[in-house]
Design a protein around this motif. Structure first.
Motif, short mmCIF file in Angstrom:
data_model
loop_
_atom_site.label_atom_id
_atom_site.label_comp_id
_atom_site.label_asym_id
_atom_site.label_seq_id
_atom_site.Cartn_x
_atom_site.Cartn_y
_atom_site.Cartn_z
N TRP A 4 1.93 -0.72 1.57
CA TRP A 4 0.77 -1.38 0.99
C TRP A 4 -0.51 -0.55 1.04
CZ3 TRP A 4 -0.83 -6.76 -0.16
CH2 TRP A 4 0.22 -7.51 -0.69
N TYR A 63 7.39 3.63 0.29
CA TYR A 63 7.02 2.22 0.12
C TYR A 63 5.91 1.82 1.09
CZ TYR A 63 7.29 -2.79 -0.32
OH TYR A 63 6.97 -4.10 -0.54
N HIS A 112 0.91 -7.33 7.68
CA HIS A 112 1.99 -6.48 8.19
C HIS A 112 1.59 -5.87 9.53
CE1 HIS A 112 2.28 -5.99 3.58
NE2 HIS A 112 2.93 -7.07 3.96
N SER A 165 9.29 -7.20 -0.76
CA SER A 165 8.72 -8.54 -0.97
C SER A 165 9.69 -9.45 -1.71
CB SER A 165 7.43 -8.41 -1.77
OG SER A 165 6.55 -7.50 -1.18
MO LIG Z 1 5.70 -7.90 0.74
#
Ligand SMILES: [Mo]
Ligand SMILES: Nc1nc2c(c(=O)[nH]1)N[C@H]1C(S)=C(S)[C@@H](COP(=O)(O)OP(=O)(O)OC[C@H]3O[C@@H](n4cnc5c(=O)[nH]c(N)nc54)[C@H](O)[C@@H]3O)O[C@H]1N2
Ligand SMILES: Nc1nc2c(c(=O)[nH]1)N[C@H]1C(S)=C(S)[C@@H](COP(=O)(O)OP(=O)(O)OC[C@H]3O[C@@H](n4cnc5c(=O)[nH]c(N)nc54)[C@H](O)[C@@H]3O)O[C@H]1N2
Length: 765
Positions: free
Chosen positions: A111, A109, A634, A142
């Motif tokens: 981004w 997982y 993040h 999210s």
């Molecule tokens: Mo997120």
């Protein structure tokens, strides 16, 4: 200096190296509100934590694969690319033959960066699929809770997220905006894949111009811009469901609910009303009841309910509200409340989810699927709900519940991460460290020495988006941006794609993985098929060379005012919802049939553990809100100028109320120790009256810098609980955690995570 086009999750820009070799960045000329986060980019190429060469943890190199509590505590040995890829391909073959493909966890997982071809997770999945598959992950950090509950209530999360009223419709029609979690402006600069024109800040300004009444329901005033004249309800965290139930109760007892709407479009209202009236449990969910839980005066709750019924009202719920225990409830309760108002499907009425969570929610930009890399097919059917990573690694073979089914955790021997940072995103990082000691081998691709890279055995240095060619475009983005190479790859960094191609060659799956194309040929190929697809729809799209030369392509507009909700309102039979009844399920028979005590068949108030009303609060009397940082995405580019400028005493800033600081002897700028029974972190104190007393706010994303069980840098995830939202969704609950706080006496330990870990340059075995 030649500026070349590129884009990022937080905005399109052009960039180039000046005569001193420094990266200069300039926002896209058509962006009405460029993101301040662009300021983190200039140091990205040369940050001291860039990984220079493939590196292997000494213990793994010397003793071979196997569970090892030393993971994350040992030095690394740099090796050449050939040696690294030989070792890794041999280990992949060993794990596959001894344990099968299911023993490889490739959920990975995260981004990564904006370019769509070099999307690290897609590259990894494509490679692992070619290798025979892997244990994958479902949903997100999210809105992982909403993604599971919404299909039972109204339809998929995508239906809900993409079909609310658009911002222009809200600005034009909404009379009262009731914003649970506000519409935090800091968040709307971000859309995955990129964003060229930031519209939402402009829409927020228009709310003020149009005198839309705004009710801000949040512990933090900063969740709506200061320039907006809002009525602020500083709610006690995690009690929004109680407030929503009391608003619903007021509507019900005052006859302000829309009976026709409830009968025609919904199921289960009568049962829900029994619950509101307390006919079965003896608890009347009225304003007085909710006032004790939420700390909002009962008269204000009643007044708000009446105003909601009297005006065109739009209810929004940020994703943060479901990132807590029982996170299903506020989302479901908001839908029930909106259904009682009967305005779902009317312009500027009804409910929305994620306004102020992501830049594309409510945007009206073009709605195209952009070119993407096919990941192939995963023959392994095993998966976990994404936030159960530590449980899976620590408890193989254990059974658990998920969305009405019993599942079993697989026995993972190899963890492979590319483009994410679990030591950023997961909760209870000390527990995650134990979990990361379990597998035989951990592989990480990263441009930077993140905490995750430091907890790996095999670390492979990758390029950043600025060091390769790609294209980027977010949902509802106005442009497809050609991402030109701005600088040469740092040291020995390679593209994820090149790394996987090298492994694939060693494993005999090169043709399946690369299809014989170079990276540039892939870009031309993906763009070419996309262009053809659009041509079929009557759009004329430039050729690849033209697109590349222009640096961007402005996508044709597809704006439409039709939404799924308007259609449903017009004809609920022809446009039935994808729920079992085809209607809005205020009561879900299916969820009820699962028999979960932590997620019953209708929205309900369920006490969480991590809240101010519970037993734990006597030991840890402050609730910490770990929300998204306004200074970065993040943990990305935490070393960048904007992120660094906001640090206090070199640490992440924690905001607290003077009433909480005073008795603890904490002053502005002090280093503080924030702790509970899971761990502790140091942070720099900032005093403000813009949050409710009893609440402190420490955003996510300061790079985890452990000294024992304490993070000296201010990462809130050493404190958060690795507890699922419920058995239904198994979502992450990182938003809230109970803590205590004290002034840190003496000389605080220095930050070391801003330098690379100990690395030997030569193999001295
Ligand atoms: Mo997120
Ligand atoms: N307590 C708490 N925790 C939370 C949250 C919260 O509200 N509270 N929010 C959660 C949410 S919503 C999310 S989405 C997650 C986010 O968690 P992540 O998405 O894991 O966080 P990022 O820092 O974006 O991690 C992406 C990583 O990819 C790396 N990267 C960038 N480009 C490339 C590339 O081309 N190749 C490779 N191999 N790597 C690359 C970056 O350097 C970075 O380290 O955090 C979650 N965690
Ligand atoms: N600048 C920036 N923007 C981002 C990101 C980032 O890292 N940086 N991350 C992006 C990602 S991946 C995601 S998923 C979205 C996340 O979007 P969200 O999850 O919506 O964002 P958060 O900032 O975590 O939370 C929003 C606000 O909810 C409020 N809140 C917290 N608890 C409660 C509560 O119990 N009740 C009420 N009423 N309010 C509460 C907090 O004050 C907080 O500021 O943001 C995206 N946007």
């Amino acid at each position: 200096m030649r500026l070349r086009p590129s884009t990022s999750h937080w905005g399109a820009f052009s960039a180039g190296l000046d005569e001193n070799g420094h990266l200069q960045v300039s926002a896209h000329p058509e962006d009405p509100a460029p993101s301040p986060l662009l300021g983190n980019l200039p140091s990205a190429l040369t940050d001291p934590t860039r990984i220079a060469a493939p590196a292997i943890r000494r213990g793994w190199l010397e003793r071979g694969p196997g569970p090892d509590p030393k993971r994350g505590h040992e030095d690394f040995v740099e090796v050449g690319w050939d040696e690294a890829l030989d070792l890794l391909s041999a280990e992949l073959l060993r794990v596959r033959s001894e344990h099968g493909n299911e023993a490889i966890y490739g959920g990975s997982y995260g981004w990564a960066s904006a370019g769509r071809f070099h999307h690290a997770q897609s590259q990894l999945h494509r490679f692992l699929n070619a290798f025979g598959g892997f244990t994958s992950s479902r949903n997100t950090y999210s809105y992982g809770t909403s993604a599971v509950v919404l299909p039972h209530v109204v339809g998929t999360a995508t239906d809900v997220l993409r079909n609310g009223s658009s911002w222009p419709t809200i600005v034009a029609n909404t009379e009262l905006l009731v914003a649970f979690g506000g519409v935090p402006e800091k968040n709307v600069f971000v859309t995955p894949g990129g964003v060229t024109r930031h519209h939402t800040p402009g829409f927020l300004a228009q709310l003020a111009d149009r005198d839309v009444e705004v009710a801000l329901i949040s512990p933090l005033r900063a969740d709506l811009p200061a320039r907006l004249d809002v009525r602020w309800y500083p709610i006690r965290p995690a009690t929004d469901t109680a407030l929503m139930l009391a608003l619903a109760h007021t509507l019900a007892v005052e006859g302000l609910h829309d009976r026709r709407f409830l009968d025609r479009y919904c199921t289960g209202y009568d049962e829900f009303e029994r619950y509101l009236l307390g006919l079965d449990d003896g608890i009347v969910k009225d304003a007085a009841w909710a006032s004790a839980l939420t700390d909002i005066p009962a008269a204000e709750i009643v007044d708000l309910a009446r105003r909601m019924a009297a005006r065109r009202t739009f209810i929004t719920v940020t994703w943060s509200l479901q990132r807590i225990e029982h996170g299903e409830q506020p989302v479901w309760a908001a839908i029930a409340l909106a259904a009682m108002l009967g305005q779902i499907g009317l312009p500027g009425g009804g409910f929305g989810h994620g306004y102020g969570s992501m830049g594309d929610t409510g945007d009206t930009g073009p709605d195209f699927r952009v070119p993407y890399l096919s990941q192939g097919i995963n023959p392994v059917k095993q998966y976990i709900p994404v936030a159960r990573i530590a449980d899976m690694l620590l408890r193989p073979g254990t059974r658990y519940q998920y969305d009405g089914a019993e599942r079993t955790y697989p026995d993972i021997r190899l963890v492979y991460w590319a483009g994410g940072n679990p030591f950023h995103h997961h909760q209870d990082l000390n527990r995650l460290r134990s979990a990361f000691a379990q597998p035989d081998t951990v592989v990480v691709h990263e441009p930077f020495w993140t905490a995750t890279a430091r907890h790996a055995d095999i670390v492979l240095p990758t390029t950043t988006a600025l060091e390769r060619e790609d294209f980027g475009c977010g949902r509802r983005d106005s442009h497809l941006i050609a991402m030109h190479r701005v600088a040469e790859p740092r040291a020995q960094a390679r593209d994820d794609h090149t790394i996987f191609a090298g492994l694939a060659a060693r494993l005999g799956i090169e043709e399946t993985f690369t299809e014989g194309r170079t990276a540039r040929e892939w870009l031309e190929h993906l763009y070419g098929s996309w262009r053809q697809h659009l041509a079929g729809k009557g759009f004329s799209v430039p050729s690849f060379p033209e697109f590349w030369e222009m640096g961007e392509y402005r996508l044709p507009n597809t704006e439409t005012d039709r939404t799924l909700w308007a259609d449903f309102r017009a004809d609920p039979v022809a446009h039935r919802l994808p729920t079992p009844s085809g209607r809005i399920e205020i009561v879900s028979e299916r969820v009820a049939s699962f028999g979960y005590d932590d997620c019953p068949g209708h929205p309900a108030w369920l006490e969480p553990v991590e809240w101010l009303g519970g037993e734990r609060a006597s030991r840890f009397p402050l609730v910490l809100i770990a929300n998204q940082p306004h200074t970065r995405l993040h943990g990305q580019l935490d070393g960048g100028a904007v992120s660094q400028a906001a640090k206090v005493a070199g640490r992440e800033a924690v905001h607290l109320h003077p009433e909480d600081a005073g008795p603890r002897g904490i002053k502005e700028g002090d280093v503080v120790r924030i702790f509970n029974d899971r761990g502790a972190c140091l942070a720099g104190a900032v005093l403000t009256t813009d949050l409710r007393p009893g609440v402190v706010q420490l955003p996510t994303g300061a790079w985890f810098d452990p000294a024992g069980t304490i993070c000296v840098h201010g990462n809130p995830n050493v404190l958060t609980a690795d507890l699922p939202s419920s058995q239904l969704s198994q979502g992450c609950t990182g938003q809230h955690v109970l803590v205590e706080m004290e002034r840190f006496a003496g000389e605080p330990p220095g930050i070391v995570v801003n330098r690379p870990p100990a690395i030997s340059r030569k193999r001295d075995m």
